[in-house]
Design a protein around this motif. Structure first.
Motif, PDB file in Angstrom:
ATOM      1  N   GLN A   6      43.985 -25.120 -16.250  1.00  0.00           N
ATOM      2  CA  GLN A   6      44.144 -26.537 -15.915  1.00  0.00           C
ATOM      3  C   GLN A   6      42.985 -27.009 -15.038  1.00  0.00           C
ATOM      4  OE1 GLN A   6      47.862 -27.427 -14.033  1.00  0.00           O
ATOM      5  NE2 GLN A   6      47.548 -29.633 -14.069  1.00  0.00           N
TER       6      GLN A   6
ATOM      7  N   ARG B  78      39.977 -25.647 -15.003  1.00  0.00           N
ATOM      8  CA  ARG B  78      38.778 -25.670 -15.823  1.00  0.00           C
ATOM      9  C   ARG B  78      38.699 -26.961 -16.638  1.00  0.00           C
ATOM     10  NH1 ARG B  78      35.265 -22.004 -17.323  1.00  0.00           N
ATOM     11  NH2 ARG B  78      36.504 -20.279 -16.476  1.00  0.00           N
ATOM     12  N   GLN B  79      39.855 -27.364 -17.212  1.00  0.00           N
ATOM     13  CA  GLN B  79      39.869 -28.599 -18.016  1.00  0.00           C
ATOM     14  C   GLN B  79      39.519 -29.808 -17.160  1.00  0.00           C
ATOM     15  OE1 GLN B  79      43.747 -28.761 -19.790  1.00  0.00           O
ATOM     16  NE2 GLN B  79      43.360 -27.057 -21.200  1.00  0.00           N
ATOM     17  N   ALA B  80      40.022 -29.811 -15.922  1.00  0.00           N
ATOM     18  CA  ALA B  80      39.735 -30.936 -15.037  1.00  0.00           C
ATOM     19  C   ALA B  80      38.262 -31.003 -14.700  1.00  0.00           C
ATOM     20  CB  ALA B  80      40.551 -30.814 -13.755  1.00  0.00           C
TER      21      ALA B  80
ATOM     22  N   ASP C 125      35.840 -29.847 -16.676  1.00  0.00           N
ATOM     23  CA  ASP C 125      35.154 -30.266 -17.900  1.00  0.00           C
ATOM     24  C   ASP C 125      35.208 -31.778 -18.055  1.00  0.00           C
ATOM     25  OD1 ASP C 125      34.511 -27.671 -18.439  1.00  0.00           O
ATOM     26  OD2 ASP C 125      36.208 -27.334 -19.813  1.00  0.00           O
ATOM     27  N   GLU C 126      36.338 -32.394 -17.699  1.00  0.00           N
ATOM     28  CA  GLU C 126      36.474 -33.835 -17.839  1.00  0.00           C
ATOM     29  C   GLU C 126      35.532 -34.577 -16.898  1.00  0.00           C
ATOM     30  OE1 GLU C 126      40.546 -34.686 -17.134  1.00  0.00           O
ATOM     31  OE2 GLU C 126      41.253 -33.717 -18.983  1.00  0.00           O
ATOM     32  N   LEU C 127      35.210 -33.963 -15.739  1.00  0.00           N
ATOM     33  CA  LEU C 127      34.304 -34.602 -14.795  1.00  0.00           C
ATOM     34  C   LEU C 127      32.849 -34.440 -15.207  1.00  0.00           C
ATOM     35  CD1 LEU C 127      35.937 -33.543 -11.400  1.00  0.00           C
ATOM     36  CD2 LEU C 127      35.978 -35.795 -12.467  1.00  0.00           C
ATOM     37  N   SER C 128      32.571 -33.463 -16.064  1.00  0.00           N
ATOM     38  CA  SER C 128      31.181 -33.168 -16.448  1.00  0.00           C
ATOM     39  C   SER C 128      30.631 -34.235 -17.390  1.00  0.00           C
ATOM     40  CB  SER C 128      31.119 -31.791 -17.131  1.00  0.00           C
ATOM     41  OG  SER C 128      31.583 -30.803 -16.259  1.00  0.00           O
TER      42      SER C 128
END
Length: 293
Positions: A284, A286-288, A290-293
């Motif tokens: 979870q 990691r996904q967060a 990735d969304e900021l990248s």
């Protein structure tokens, strides 16, 4: 050649080698008004337990004062050398007079007699006991306190002589040899101050030794456990376990990992360790990211 000690030192050892004073002669005992006695300037006891004092007062009401006080005449008044606790309890019990034995004693002799009288009791905390015995050694050897401390350790390694005999005499009435004292108790004075204060307040020596021997960063934790009633085995288990580490707040972690200065300061091995740690982060999170990248 061994230096001959002053005559007053031999007089002092003569007093110390036996009981502080012989109270066996009934004609030596007299009664004095409690109001005529004053606290001795040589009194080593620093505190009096009120509960024990009340118990002694009750015993005195029932049986009277069984052991006379040792006093000396100083500047027109009587000063208590040994027996201040009995004197205080006698006042609580309402006595107007108290039995005493009057002796002509120098300040040095009075201090020695008071020390021995207190050290023969079983309700002295271990710090007052060690302080008292070290002062008694200093009086016996005619040295300052710190000099006496060093001399004791030297005497453990030297051939028995005059000083050994003097110390044997002094400790004979206290249920402990000076050698045992020097080996096992003298070191207590080097322990951390918080541990010494706890021992003075009644912490058992067995618990204090565990705390004092622990790593410095664990002592406060163990001392708190000991003062809250933990047993020695409980302290040992706590010492063997890993210390509790406060959890890191997510905000703190984000601030550190977001610092370019911090990341650039890492050497290669530390950076590899950090990368492996980040690789195990929750999905979870990691996904967060990735969304900021």
């Amino acid at each position: 050649m061994t230096r001959r000690r002053p005559e007053r030192r031999r007089d002092l050892i003569g007093l110390l080698g036996e009981a502080p004073v012989d109270l066996s002669q009934a004609n030596d005992i007299r009664a004095l008004p409690v109001s005529e006695l004053q606290v001795g300037s040589t009194q080593p006891r620093r505190s009096f337990d009120l509960e024990r004092l009340s118990e002694l007062a009750e015993s005195i009401r029932e049986h009277g004062v069984l052991q006379p006080l040792l006093v000396r005449s100083v500047d027109g008044h009587y000063e208590i050398v040994a027996g201040e606790r009995r004197w205080r309890a006698a006042q609580l019990a309402g006595l107007s007079e108290i039995p005493v034995v009057v002796r002509q004693l120098s300040d040095e002799q009075a201090r020695a007699a008071a020390l021995i009288e207190n050290l023969q009791r079983d309700n002295l905390n271990v710090i007052d006991e060690v302080d008292g015995k070290l002062e008694l050694v200093a009086l016996t050897l005619g040295l300052e306190r710190e000099q006496a401390r060093k001399r004791l350790m030297q005497l453990l390694r030297t051939v028995p002589g005059d000083e050994h005999e003097r110390l044997d005499q002094v400790f004979r009435s206290m249920g402990e040899t000076w050698r045992t004292f020097a080996k096992n108790k003298l070191r207590i004075l080097n322990w951390p101050q918080p541990v010494l204060e706890a021992l003075r307040a009644g912490l058992p020596l067995t618990l204090g030794s565990v705390v004092a021997g622990a790593p410095e960063d664990r002592q406060a934790e163990l001392l708190e456990l000991a003062q809250n009633g933990a047993s020695r085995s409980r302290l040992m288990r706590a010492l063997q376990s890993k210390p509790k580490i406060s959890p890191l707040a997510p905000e703190q972690l984000a601030k550190v990992l977001g610092s370019k200065r911090f990341l650039s300061s890492l050497d290669a091995p530390t950076r590899e360790t950090l990368d492996r740690w980040l690789a195990r982060m929750p999905e979870q999170l990691r996904q967060a990211i990735d969304e900021l990248s």
